[in-house]
Structure formats: structure tokens, C-alpha cells
Motif scaffolding. Structure first.
Motif, PDB file in Angstrom:
ATOM      1  N   LYS A  89       0.841  -1.195   0.000  1.00  0.00           N
ATOM      2  CA  LYS A  89       0.000   0.000   0.000  1.00  0.00           C
ATOM      3  C   LYS A  89       0.877   1.246   0.000  1.00  0.00           C
ATOM      4  O   LYS A  89       2.015   1.205   0.507  1.00  0.00           O
ATOM      5  CB  LYS A  89      -0.904   0.026   1.232  1.00  0.00           C
ATOM      6  CG  LYS A  89      -1.881  -1.132   1.315  1.00  0.00           C
ATOM      7  CD  LYS A  89      -2.703  -1.024   2.592  1.00  0.00           C
ATOM      8  CE  LYS A  89      -3.696  -2.187   2.701  1.00  0.00           C
ATOM      9  NZ  LYS A  89      -4.458  -2.132   3.970  1.00  0.00           N
ATOM     10  N   ASP A  93      -0.725   6.510   2.795  1.00  0.00           N
ATOM     11  CA  ASP A  93      -2.020   6.067   3.316  1.00  0.00           C
ATOM     12  C   ASP A  93      -1.850   5.414   4.683  1.00  0.00           C
ATOM     13  O   ASP A  93      -2.690   5.602   5.582  1.00  0.00           O
ATOM     14  CB  ASP A  93      -2.656   5.065   2.339  1.00  0.00           C
ATOM     15  CG  ASP A  93      -3.080   5.726   1.035  1.00  0.00           C
ATOM     16  OD1 ASP A  93      -3.142   6.978   1.006  1.00  0.00           O
ATOM     17  OD2 ASP A  93      -3.334   5.002   0.054  1.00  0.00           O
ATOM     18  N   GLU A  94      -0.799   4.642   4.865  1.00  0.00           N
ATOM     19  CA  GLU A  94      -0.565   4.010   6.162  1.00  0.00           C
ATOM     20  C   GLU A  94      -0.246   5.059   7.225  1.00  0.00           C
ATOM     21  O   GLU A  94      -0.671   4.950   8.377  1.00  0.00           O
ATOM     22  CB  GLU A  94       0.575   3.006   6.046  1.00  0.00           C
ATOM     23  CG  GLU A  94       0.258   1.855   5.102  1.00  0.00           C
ATOM     24  CD  GLU A  94       1.028   0.594   5.460  1.00  0.00           C
ATOM     25  OE1 GLU A  94       1.625   0.554   6.545  1.00  0.00           O
ATOM     26  OE2 GLU A  94       1.013  -0.338   4.640  1.00  0.00           O
TER      27      GLU A  94
END
Length: 317
Positions: A89, A93-94
Motif C-alpha cells: 500500500k 495512506d498508512e
């Protein structure tokens, strides 16, 4: 003009600091013992040299380190912080999924430190030469020297013995349970804020006592201005200028301290994310998280410096 000149100089300094930080972050992460590819493939039964080489090529780890740095910086300047080695990912976003608990904890700790430090600093200044000064001074030294993680552990053990049914660990999103969210963050915020609060209180005491020795204070007293008004309206206003500067600097330190406190109280913030990424040698995630946290610290200090110059134009001269 002096203000603009100072602002331009600070922006140049800021650019050099960020470049230096990016180099250090990139270099230090490559010095962490262990191979990311070996850790990634360690759980699989069939690990061949060809497969290891293929993964290295896919991640760009087969390039010379200076070329890796150039590629990484070029991507960052385009807003691409890479993808997580483990989840695939985008790391941004993390980070976004973990930043709110850390930000909320830091702001709550900063608010706690400021709200408690101002009356404590005034009390310490008013007790100068009186009974109780030694007790308050000793309390501030204790607060200054207690490690937040140690205080957090002591609070957890103590409250667990007193109220075993109270849940103190973990994190509840504010949108789901506002009261539960605040209840889970009060203890870690207090543990995190205590050294900052003691530091700010001691600073305010010092600047307040210095302000009370100024000529305009003596003039106000000679005119018969009540002591309380002299303290709060004249001395405190000037004493708060260095206090405000220190609050901005302390906000950066709180971000660093939050990483440890999150581990103690099992809060899923940036601290836990960074430590997990280090354990997994997740280079893109480590680099992006540390770079963004460090840049936040640098920008906060820059903003404080600008505000300080606006409040007190003499420092631009």
C-alpha cells in the motif's frame, strides 16, 4: 525590511535543514542491521539467490546507495513516498491511518502542560523567599526528571490495583465514543506533559521574576497600582513572550516523546508504526514517517520563530 530579511534567511536555513535531515534519515536507515529482503523472504520455504536478486531489483535496492537516495528524493518531491514493502500500500495512506492518534495525544499533552504550567509558574514566582518555595521547587525538579514512560507504567500499575475494571490501554476513535476517546488519552497525555509542564513553569517563574525587576514595574508600584494588577497586567504579559516561544519548541519534543508513550499505552499512532517498520526493515515507511515527523518539528520551530519576530520586532534588528 529587517523582518523580511530575517524571514528569507530562516527559509534558506530551513531548506538546508530539510536536505540534511533527508540525507541522515536515508543513511541511518541503511545502517540498521539486517536485510529487508532476507526478512521479507525468511518466512517462505523456497528462497533462492535468483528470487532474492529479483526482489532487490523490484525494490531498487540493487542500485548504489547514492542513486537510491536520488530516486527517493525525486519521488518525494513529486509527492510519491513509495509503497510499503510488506503490504504494497502507499506509505502515505498508512501514515494517514496512524497520524490522528499521535496528533491528538500530542495536542492534549501540550494543552495540559500549558494550562497547568501558567498557574504553577505564577505560584512559584509569588512564593519566592516564602515558606513553601522549596517544596514547590522540589516538585518541579521531580516533574522535570521523571521519564514519561516510567510515569506511565507507574500510573497503569497503580490504577490497575485501585480500579481493576477500568480500561486504560488502547485507543477508541473520537467519532465512535468521544468520552471513551478522552478517557483513554488522559493518562498518556499527562505522563507525556509532565516534564514539559515543569520546564515551562520554571521558565515562567524565571522570566516573571526578571520582569518584576524592570523599571516600568517599579514605576507602576510607585503610582500605587495594586500588586495583583502589576503582576497580571504588566509583568505577566512580557514574561509570556519567551514562554510562547518555548511552547512551540516543546511541541516538537512532544512528538518524539509520544512515540514511547504510545508503546506503553498501546496507542496505534505513528510511534508504533515506526517501531513496527524498523523491526520489518520497511525502508519506504521508515523514511517517510521519520522525514514527515522531523519536517513537522522543523516547521513548528520556523513558525514559532516568525511569530516571535512579529510579537517582539527587536529580535529582527
Amino acid at each position: 525590511m529587517m523582518f523580511l530579511k530575517r524571514l528569507r534567511g530562516r527559509l534558506i536555513d530551513l531548506a538546508f535543514v530539510i536536505v540534511g535531515v533527508s540525507v541522515l534519515v536515508f543513511a541511518f536507515i541503511r545502517m540498521i542491521p539486517g536485510d529487508a529482503v532476507a526478512i521479507m523472504l525468511g518466512a517462505n520455504a523456497e528462497v533462492t539467490p535468483e528470487r532474492i536478486a529479483a526482489v532487490r531489483t523490484r525494490l531498487g535496492l540493487d542500485l548504489p546507495i547514492h542513486e537510491q537516495y536520488v530516486v527517493w528524493v525525486s519521488d518525494v518531491l513529486r509527492g510519491d513516498f513509495g509503497v510499503s514493502i510488506w503490504t504494497g500500500k502507499p506509505v502515505i495512506d498508512e501514515i494517514a491511518a496512524h497520524v490522528w492518534p499521535t496528533l491528538q495525544l500530542t495536542l492534549l499533552a501540550l494543552a495540559t502542560a500549558v494550562i497547568l504550567a501558567i498557574p504553577l509558574g505564577i505560584l512559584m514566582a509569588r512564593l519566592r523567599g516564602r515558606r513553601g518555595e522549596a517544596f514547590v521547587q522540589a516538585g518541579s525538579v521531580v516533574g522535570l526528571t521523571i521519564p514519561p514512560f516510567w510515569l506511565g507504567i507507574i500510573m497503569i500499575l497503580t490504577l490497575s490495583a485501585i480500579a481493576p475494571g477500568v480500561q486504560m490501554l488502547g485507543y477508541v476513535p473520537f467519532s465512535q465514543d468521544p468520552l471513551g476517546n478522552i478517557a483513554r488519552l488522559i493518562l498518556p497525555a499527562f505522563a507525556l506533559s509532565l516534564p514539559i509542564m515543569a520546564n515551562l513553569a520554571r521558565l515562567l517563574r524565571s522570566t516573571l521574576l526578571e520582569a518584576m525587576q524592570q523599571d516600568y514595574i517599579r514605576t507602576a508600584r510607585a503610582k500605587g497600582v495594586p500588586a495583583r494588577r502589576v503582576l497580571y497586567r504588566h509583568a505577566l504579559r512580557n514574561a509570556l513572550i519567551p514562554f510562547v516561544t518555548s511552547v512551540g519548541i516543546m511541541a516538537g519534543y512532544l512528538l518524539g516523546g509520544a512515540i514511547v508513550i504510545e508503546q506503553v499505552f498501546a496507542i496505534p499512532g505513528l510511534g508504533r508504526l515506526i517501531l513496527g517498520a524498523i523491526a520489518e526493515r520497511n525502508y519506504p515507511l521508515i523514511q517517510a514517517t521519520i522525514l514527515l515527523v522531523t519536517c513537522s518539528f522543523v516547521f513548528v520551530n520556523f513558525a514559532v520563530d516568525v511569530v516571535y519576530a512579529i510579537i517582539d520586532p527587536r529580535i529582527s534588528e
